[in-house]
Design a protein around this motif. Structure first.
Motif, mmCIF file in Angstrom:
data_model
loop_
_atom_site.group_PDB
_atom_site.id
_atom_site.type_symbol
_atom_site.label_atom_id
_atom_site.label_comp_id
_atom_site.label_asym_id
_atom_site.label_seq_id
_atom_site.Cartn_x
_atom_site.Cartn_y
_atom_site.Cartn_z
ATOM 1 N N MET A 1 8.121 23.409 1.076
ATOM 2 C CA MET A 1 8.292 23.956 -0.273
ATOM 3 C C MET A 1 8.950 25.334 -0.193
ATOM 4 N N THR A 3 8.701 27.760 -2.196
ATOM 5 C CA THR A 3 7.781 28.826 -2.590
ATOM 6 C C THR A 3 6.987 29.345 -1.403
ATOM 7 N N THR A 4 6.482 28.425 -0.580
ATOM 8 C CA THR A 4 5.700 28.856 0.591
ATOM 9 C C THR A 4 6.582 29.594 1.591
ATOM 10 N N LEU A 5 7.838 29.174 1.719
ATOM 11 C CA LEU A 5 8.747 29.871 2.633
ATOM 12 C C LEU A 5 9.023 31.283 2.124
ATOM 13 N N THR A 6 9.136 31.457 0.808
ATOM 14 C CA THR A 6 9.309 32.797 0.233
ATOM 15 C C THR A 6 8.134 33.691 0.613
ATOM 16 N N GLN A 7 6.936 33.146 0.540
ATOM 17 C CA GLN A 7 5.741 33.913 0.908
ATOM 18 C C GLN A 7 5.758 34.277 2.392
ATOM 19 N N HIS A 8 6.216 33.341 3.217
ATOM 20 C CA HIS A 8 6.283 33.607 4.657
ATOM 21 C C HIS A 8 7.309 34.694 4.970
ATOM 22 N N GLN A 11 5.695 37.995 4.093
ATOM 23 C CA GLN A 11 4.675 38.318 5.091
ATOM 24 C C GLN A 11 5.316 38.756 6.404
ATOM 25 N N ASP A 135 8.654 26.488 6.017
ATOM 26 C CA ASP A 135 7.709 26.267 4.920
ATOM 27 C C ASP A 135 6.606 25.327 5.413
ATOM 28 N N ASN A 136 5.698 24.959 4.521
ATOM 29 C CA ASN A 136 4.561 24.137 4.937
ATOM 30 C C ASN A 136 4.972 22.724 5.351
#
Length: 434
Positions: A1, A3-8, A11, A135-136
């Motif tokens: 996803m 979105t999860t890659l953006t969060q990674h 971080q 991403d996840n």
């Protein structure tokens, strides 16, 4: 996803900032300890505040990605790297995609997910790690950019123009605008017609090397394989298979600075494993042993175990005046097991002869005949354990050979204790390899 890659990504930048801040604070503590006046203290605090402010600015998400986009051209994301041919080669690295694979060969694309390497300025490898974030679902930022998909970066940009600059800058790590080879690269002239050639420039697959390195290290050092080896040593049952790669060779790329070759090479410490690809040794038809003196002293057994026997003898001479420890005992044990396995493999040639071939060799002891001729109907009603006698002969034979290999000027002589220990080792191998 996305979105999860953006969060990674966020971080990752924050983690980079934390590392820099920690190193900066340690350096400040050292400088603060040297202050001897009020004026120096004021200057120190002013400089410190300015550097802290710059650090905070540098590691804001947008500012850091601006910098990463500008530095991405200093590295090349690749599956095949030219610097493995020579660390000073400066040609093009290749990120190979969709080349297909042939089931007859083990190549880069026979790997389900080939690792992507990074080559170039070591100071820009943080950009490579950014591109390798996933991403996840396991899809990397690199894969998104290859598809011209910028969804993971879109929420972080202040303007559409800034987003386009990031996309254009980061994609510089994926391609070389001026492909070239180099005088230090490998090149092959391949004839294709009368007086015409293709000039081939074979490149080393760092991705394939990484897969091989990971697999061999798992077989050598993983807890799973350690548990299987421990069960084997303790004569305990184990459902899992023991995987081993004998006769490995190791090459080193990059010398003391493997990071100058590539990112994955640095992670491997420059090491690349080479499997044994020597052609089989030609063997003539071996004469069957006919009596008690011919089995363990058969020419093929002596020849095929001579080198390992000499290694054990030399090792024992080297540690003669050193205390015994587990590592040294395990090394000798592995060499003994190697000799035992070689003997059993050589015996297998005679075991493949037609059943009953030993019936005409009356001077051959019964326990030898049962080992060499296992399918002989004569043994159907025999209950004696021939393995005990064969194993005892192996232990004494190996003890005498090591004593002899140590030379006439030797300062040690092996005892019955070593012969008994190796008898047990060989008996276990007979049961395992029957």
């Amino acid at each position: 996803m996305p979105t999860t890659l953006t969060q990674h990504i966020v971080q990752y930048i924050d983690d980079r900032r934390a590392v820099k801040v920690e190193a900066f604070e340690k350096e400040c503590d050292k400088e603060k300890a040297k202050i001897t006046s009020v004026e120096d203290a004021d200057t120190f605090e002013a400089n410190r505040s300015a550097k802290v402010a710059k650090l905070e600015l540098d590691f804001t998400v947008t500012h850091w990605l601006d910098s990463a986009a500008k530095r991405a051209g200093q590295i090349s994301m690749a599956t095949h790297a030219i610097k493995f041919s020579h660390s000073a080669a400066k040609g093009t690295n290749v990120l190979a995609e969709n080349l297909g694979s042939d089931p007859r060969y083990v190549d880069t694309f026979s790997i389900a997910s080939p690792a992507v390497d990074a080559v170039g300025n070591a100071a820009a490898l943080d950009v490579a790690r950014l591109l390798q974030l996933k991403d996840n679902a396991g899809k990397s930022l690199l894969a998104y950019l290859q598809e011209d998909n910028i969804e993971p970066l879109a929420p972080l940009a202040n303007t559409p123009e800034q987003l386009q600059e990031w996309q254009h800058g980061l994609k510089q790590a994926l391609r070389d605008s001026a492909p070239s080879s180099h005088t230090l690269a490998k090149q092959v002239y391949f004839p294709v017609a009368q007086g015409e050639y293709h000039l081939l420039a074979p490149l080393y697959s760092s991705s394939l090397s990484q897969a091989l390195y990971s697999e061999i290290n798992h077989s050598r050092f993983s807890q799973e394989m350690k548990a299987i080896r421990d069960a084997r040593k303790a004569n305990l049952p184990c459902e899992n298979l023991l995987v081993a790669y004998p006769n490995l060779a190791v090459t080193i790329s990059g010398g003391s600075k493997p990071q100058n070759v590539s990112q994955l090479n640095s992670g491997r410490g420059g090491r690349t494993y080479l499997l044994d690809t020597r052609p089989p040794t030609w063997r003539n038809q071996q004469q069957q042993p006919k009596d008690n003196n011919q089995l363990f002293n058969h020419s093929s057994l002596l020849f095929n175990t001579e080198r390992t026997v000499k290694r054990i003898a030399d090792f024992m001479l080297c540690i003669l005046h050193k205390p015994s420890n587990l590592k040294r005992r395990e090394y000798i044990q592995r060499m003994v097991e190697q000799i035992g396995e070689q003997v059993i493999n050589d015996i297998a040639i005679w075991q493949q002869q037609p059943a009953g071939w030993t019936n005409t060799y009356h001077q051959l002891p019964m326990h030898h005949a049962q080992w060499l001729d296992p399918n002989n109907p004569r043994w159907s009603e025999k209950n004696e354990d021939w393995r005990d006698r064969v194993s005892a002969e192996f232990g004494l034979w190996l003890k005498d050979r090591i004593d002899k290999a140590a030379g006439s000027g030797q300062t040690f002589r092996l005892s019955q204790g070593e012969a008994d220990e190796w008898r047990q080792t060989f008996k276990q191998l007979l049961w395992e390899m029957k």
